[in-house]
Design an enzyme around this catalytic site. Structure first.
Site, PDB file in Angstrom:
ATOM      1  N   LYS A 258      49.639  44.740  37.007  1.00 31.20           N
ATOM      2  CA  LYS A 258      51.093  44.542  37.088  1.00 31.20           C
ATOM      3  C   LYS A 258      51.862  45.831  36.821  1.00 31.20           C
ATOM      4  O   LYS A 258      52.911  46.061  37.415  1.00 31.20           O
ATOM      5  CB  LYS A 258      51.559  43.439  36.137  1.00 31.20           C
TER       6      LYS A 258
ATOM      7  N   LYS B  22      44.720  36.969  45.597  1.00 28.35           N
ATOM      8  CA  LYS B  22      45.014  35.680  44.972  1.00 28.35           C
ATOM      9  C   LYS B  22      46.298  35.076  45.548  1.00 28.35           C
ATOM     10  O   LYS B  22      47.247  35.820  45.813  1.00 28.35           O
ATOM     11  CB  LYS B  22      45.198  35.936  43.468  1.00 28.35           C
TER      12      LYS B  22
ATOM     13  N   LYS C  72      52.840  33.676  43.436  1.00 27.87           N
ATOM     14  CA  LYS C  72      54.274  33.439  43.588  1.00 27.87           C
ATOM     15  C   LYS C  72      54.980  34.669  44.098  1.00 27.87           C
ATOM     16  O   LYS C  72      56.025  34.590  44.719  1.00 27.87           O
ATOM     17  CB  LYS C  72      54.882  33.123  42.217  1.00 27.87           C
TER      18      LYS C  72
HETATM   19  P1  AMP Z   1      51.585  31.382  36.356  1.00 29.36           P
HETATM   20  O1  AMP Z   1      52.259  30.950  37.578  1.00 29.36           O
HETATM   21  O2  AMP Z   1      51.148  32.803  36.418  1.00 29.36           O
HETATM   22  O3  AMP Z   1      52.351  31.059  35.132  1.00 29.36           O
HETATM   23  O4  AMP Z   1      50.223  30.544  36.297  1.00 29.36           O
HETATM   24  C1  AMP Z   1      50.159  29.234  35.787  1.00 29.36           C
HETATM   25  C2  AMP Z   1      48.769  28.667  35.896  1.00 29.36           C
HETATM   26  O5  AMP Z   1      48.331  28.639  37.266  1.00 29.36           O
HETATM   27  C3  AMP Z   1      47.686  29.479  35.158  1.00 29.36           C
HETATM   28  O6  AMP Z   1      46.784  28.578  34.542  1.00 29.36           O
HETATM   29  C4  AMP Z   1      47.009  30.260  36.250  1.00 29.36           C
HETATM   30  O7  AMP Z   1      45.677  30.587  35.935  1.00 29.36           O
HETATM   31  C5  AMP Z   1      47.077  29.284  37.403  1.00 29.36           C
HETATM   32  N1  AMP Z   1      47.065  29.990  38.707  1.00 29.36           N
HETATM   33  C6  AMP Z   1      47.998  30.849  39.175  1.00 29.36           C
HETATM   34  N2  AMP Z   1      47.651  31.313  40.396  1.00 29.36           N
HETATM   35  C7  AMP Z   1      46.462  30.724  40.708  1.00 29.36           C
HETATM   36  C8  AMP Z   1      45.581  30.786  41.841  1.00 29.36           C
HETATM   37  N3  AMP Z   1      45.861  31.536  42.904  1.00 29.36           N
HETATM   38  N4  AMP Z   1      44.448  30.043  41.805  1.00 29.36           N
HETATM   39  C9  AMP Z   1      44.143  29.256  40.730  1.00 29.36           C
HETATM   40  N5  AMP Z   1      44.933  29.165  39.640  1.00 29.36           N
HETATM   41  C10 AMP Z   1      46.080  29.876  39.614  1.00 29.36           C
END
Ligand code: AMP
Ligand code: TRP
Length: 341
Positions: free
Chosen positions: A121, A204, A207
């Site tokens: 990041k 990956k 968002k």
């Molecule tokens: P975040 O949006 O970064 O707050 O992520 C929230 C949850 O979603 C966390 O448990 C991440 O590990 C999971 N997560 C985010 N992106 C992915 C992805 N591409 N594949 C699987 N899990 C994800």
């Protein structure tokens, strides 16, 4: 339940969170939220909307309130029941920042220097990265340990942060010669622990990807889902018949994993069912599966978002429940440290 209506906390508490940064996608659902639902019947669960984490990146610092309600709506639409689980916004509970400071004093900088998410990041310009982005994993450890959580269901990308959380808990316990903090276990389950971009199987699903075509959002319409899946990258080779055929075909592997997680079939069965067939058939069925699950969630999110007072009341009740536990544990932590009170 206690007299005040606060759910009793057993020993095996589940904690997880998502940042209110908009664009909740299939990766968040399959990698995290979907796996939370079943815990509700057997364990005390706390699901947080981690806005203090969101502000570590400047691009996330707007619409935090709307996005927090959106995450709350997505939790509920995905099957999290406010009567069973505690849903609240992180910044409503001061214990998170307070404990993060304390735990930061038990975290050697060398441990943080190993965190790959910070490196990714911050990119080349580390000197200009905010301190909060660097200490982000300490705040995450505080989220988990503040409630003395035992289980943390997350996607694969959070594995390293959870290992650090375990190290920090042990470091504190060792220093104060206590077993106050449990050593939390990461729960990384399902066939889609790492959902990849629909356009590039090595990236990956995220968002922050500028291309909306790269991800399926939990708010996408049927039509959007269909178009995105139809355009998802594949190749000109035949449909794989076994795991060996997936080598160097990350896009195909990703689509099969998504199918497997959403349809609850093993990837072996999927490969048997589609062998010799065109990718078109597979994609059509995948669309139908996604639409039947995701569109339902999407409609429910929209419905919930149209009733802000309901969502606000859930978050306010959740904050009260979380605060009770946070205050109790913070008082005990302060006693252990022998702060003057
Ligand atoms: P975040 O949006 O970064 O707050 O992520 C929230 C949850 O979603 C966390 O448990 C991440 O590990 C999971 N997560 C985010 N992106 C992915 C992805 N591409 N594949 C699987 N899990 C994800
Ligand atoms: N860091 C997690 C992510 O980006 C979100 C998060 C913050 C979290 N605190 C947490 C997840 C505590 C589980 C437990 O995905």
């Amino acid at each position: 339940m206690t007299e005040s209506g606060i759910k009793k906390v057993g020993n095996d508490l589940v904690f997880s969170g998502v940042q209110p940064t908009g664009n909740l996608h299939l990766g968040n659902y399959l990698g995290a939220i979907k796996n939370w639902v079943d815990f509700q019947n057997s364990k005390k669960c706390i699901f947080c909307i981690v806005d203090l984490h969101a502000i570590t990146a400047s691009e996330n610092r707007s619409k935090l309130d709307d996005f927090s309600r959106e995450v709350a709506a997505a939790y509920i639409a995905s099957g999290i029941e406010p009567k069973k689980s505690t849903i609240f916004v992180q910044s409503n509970i001061t214990g998170h920042s307070e404990l993060a400071w304390i735990l930061g004093c038990h975290t050697p900088i060398g441990w943080l220097n190993r965190m790959t998410q910070f490196k990714d990041k911050a990119g080349k310009n580390k000197e200009k990265a905010p301190l909060g982005l660097y200490s982000y994993p300490v705040l995450m450890a505080a989220d988990i340990l503040l409630y003395k959580s035992n289980f943390v269901p997350v996607g694969d990308d959070q594995k390293q942060h959870l290992e650090l959380c375990r190290d920090i808990a042990q470091s504190f316990n060792r220093f104060y010669n206590t077993d106050f903090f449990p050593i939390p276990e990461p729960i990384i389950t399902g066939s889609a622990t790492r959902v990849m971009s629909l356009k590039d199987g090595k990236k990956k699903m995220s968002k922050s990807d500028p291309s909306d075509q790269s991800r399926i959002n939990l708010t996408d319409s049927e039509d959007q889902i269909r178009k995105k899946v139809q355009k998802a990258k594949t190749d000109s080779m035949p449909f794989p018949e076994s795991k060996n055929d997936l080598e160097n075909r990350p896009e195909i592997e990703n689509l099969i994993n998504i199918y497997s997680a959403i349809g609850e079939h093993s990837s072996e069965k999927i490969m048997q069912d589609y062998k010799g067939k065109d990718f078109k058939n597979f994609k059509e069925d995948l669309c139908d599966l996604l639409i039947s699950k995701i569109s339902k969630i999407s409609m429910e999110i929209k419905k919930l978002l149209s009733d802000q007072s309901y969502l606000n009341s859930i978050l306010s009740d959740g904050a009260k429940e979380a605060n009770e536990l946070s205050e109790k544990n913070m008082n005990e932590i302060k006693k252990i440290i022998k702060f003057y009170t």
